[in-house]
Design an enzyme around this catalytic site. Structure first.
Site, PDB file in Angstrom:
ATOM      1  N   ASN A 140      -2.159   0.289   6.635  1.00 32.36           N
ATOM      2  CA  ASN A 140      -1.434  -0.771   7.497  1.00 32.36           C
ATOM      3  C   ASN A 140      -0.265  -2.078   6.678  1.00 32.36           C
ATOM      4  OD1 ASN A 140      -2.821  -2.256   5.520  1.00 32.36           O
ATOM      5  ND2 ASN A 140      -3.970  -2.948   7.393  1.00 32.36           N
ATOM      6  N   PHE A 148     -15.906   3.844   7.192  1.00 30.84           N
ATOM      7  CA  PHE A 148     -14.710   3.016   6.543  1.00 30.84           C
ATOM      8  C   PHE A 148     -14.296   3.393   5.572  1.00 30.84           C
ATOM      9  CE2 PHE A 148     -15.447  -0.822   8.027  1.00 30.84           C
ATOM     10  CZ  PHE A 148     -14.515  -1.519   6.892  1.00 30.84           C
ATOM     11  N   HIS A 154      -1.678  -5.268   1.724  1.00 29.76           N
ATOM     12  CA  HIS A 154      -3.222  -6.286   1.554  1.00 29.76           C
ATOM     13  C   HIS A 154      -2.992  -7.655   1.327  1.00 29.76           C
ATOM     14  CE1 HIS A 154      -6.714  -7.698   0.263  1.00 29.76           C
ATOM     15  NE2 HIS A 154      -6.998  -7.650  -0.694  1.00 29.76           N
ATOM     16  N   GLU A 176      -9.379 -10.759  -7.092  1.00 31.30           N
ATOM     17  CA  GLU A 176      -8.902  -9.559  -6.745  1.00 31.30           C
ATOM     18  C   GLU A 176      -7.607  -9.575  -7.694  1.00 31.30           C
ATOM     19  OE1 GLU A 176      -7.556  -9.574  -2.562  1.00 31.30           O
ATOM     20  OE2 GLU A 176      -9.511  -8.906  -2.289  1.00 31.30           O
ATOM     21  N   ARG A 217      -0.879 -14.300   4.617  1.00 27.89           N
ATOM     22  CA  ARG A 217      -1.975 -13.594   5.765  1.00 27.89           C
ATOM     23  C   ARG A 217      -1.282 -13.813   6.709  1.00 27.89           C
ATOM     24  NH1 ARG A 217      -6.449 -11.680   3.812  1.00 27.89           N
ATOM     25  NH2 ARG A 217      -7.402 -11.575   6.209  1.00 27.89           N
ATOM     26  N   LYS A 272       1.032  -1.434  -0.047  1.00 21.25           N
ATOM     27  CA  LYS A 272       0.263  -0.193   0.280  1.00 21.25           C
ATOM     28  C   LYS A 272       0.700   1.347   0.353  1.00 21.25           C
ATOM     29  CE  LYS A 272      -4.362  -1.918   2.256  1.00 21.25           C
ATOM     30  NZ  LYS A 272      -4.800  -2.398   3.686  1.00 21.25           N
ATOM     31  N   TYR A 283     -12.571  -2.688  -3.480  1.00 20.43           N
ATOM     32  CA  TYR A 283     -13.471  -2.205  -1.986  1.00 20.43           C
ATOM     33  C   TYR A 283     -14.371  -2.358  -1.300  1.00 20.43           C
ATOM     34  CZ  TYR A 283      -8.362  -1.415   0.084  1.00 20.43           C
ATOM     35  OH  TYR A 283      -7.227  -1.746   0.310  1.00 20.43           O
TER      36      TYR A 283
END
Length: 137
Positions: free
Chosen positions: A112, A57, A115, A126, A85, A9, A49
């Site tokens: 964070n 959010f 993703h 995705e 993950r 990100k 998203y």
């Protein structure tokens, strides 16, 4: 062989830690089979998203992912989705374990650093969003 999508990100790109993050995946015997860097369009962000549309959010996610370039990659390997993950760590700061990307580099729940797809279905969906011409299924 299992595949998954990872997005490094904007906050991680801005911190100049792309290589550090990729090396953690490679050390876990995962192979980078596609990689690109791009400034995300609002349309792509909204498609990615879409399950969060209408949540409190949502706008923050869209603004964040579109603020500066990301690095998108497809990783391949045994149990790839679960491994990635685990390497990434929990989204919530209070649940993050030492040694994970998010524990080491994340600034908060939104910023964070990474993703990753959470299932085989999500991975397929995705990958099509971020790598529409990818033929490696």
């Amino acid at each position: 062989m299992e595949k998954t999508l990872v997005l490094i990100k904007p906050d991680a790109v801005e911190q100049n830690i792309i290589g550090n993050i990729i090396s953690l995946y490679e050390e876990a015997n995962l192979k980078v089979i596609a990689l690109k860097m791009e400034k995300v369009s609002r349309e792509t962000a909204e498609t990615h998203y879409k399950e969060h549309k209408g949540k409190v959010f949502y706008q923050e996610l869209i603004d964040f992912i579109t603020r500066s370039p990301i690095c998108a990659l497809i990783l391949e390997g045994e149990n790839c989705i679960a491994k990635v993950r685990e390497i990434n760590g929990a989204t919530k700061p209070e649940e993050q374990k030492p040694g994970t990307i998010r524990k080491k580099y994340a600034k908060g729940i939104t910023e964070n650093c990474v993703h990753a797809s959470d299932s085989l279905e999500s991975s397929k969906r995705e990958i099509k969003i971020w790598f529409p011409n990818f033929k490696g299924e």
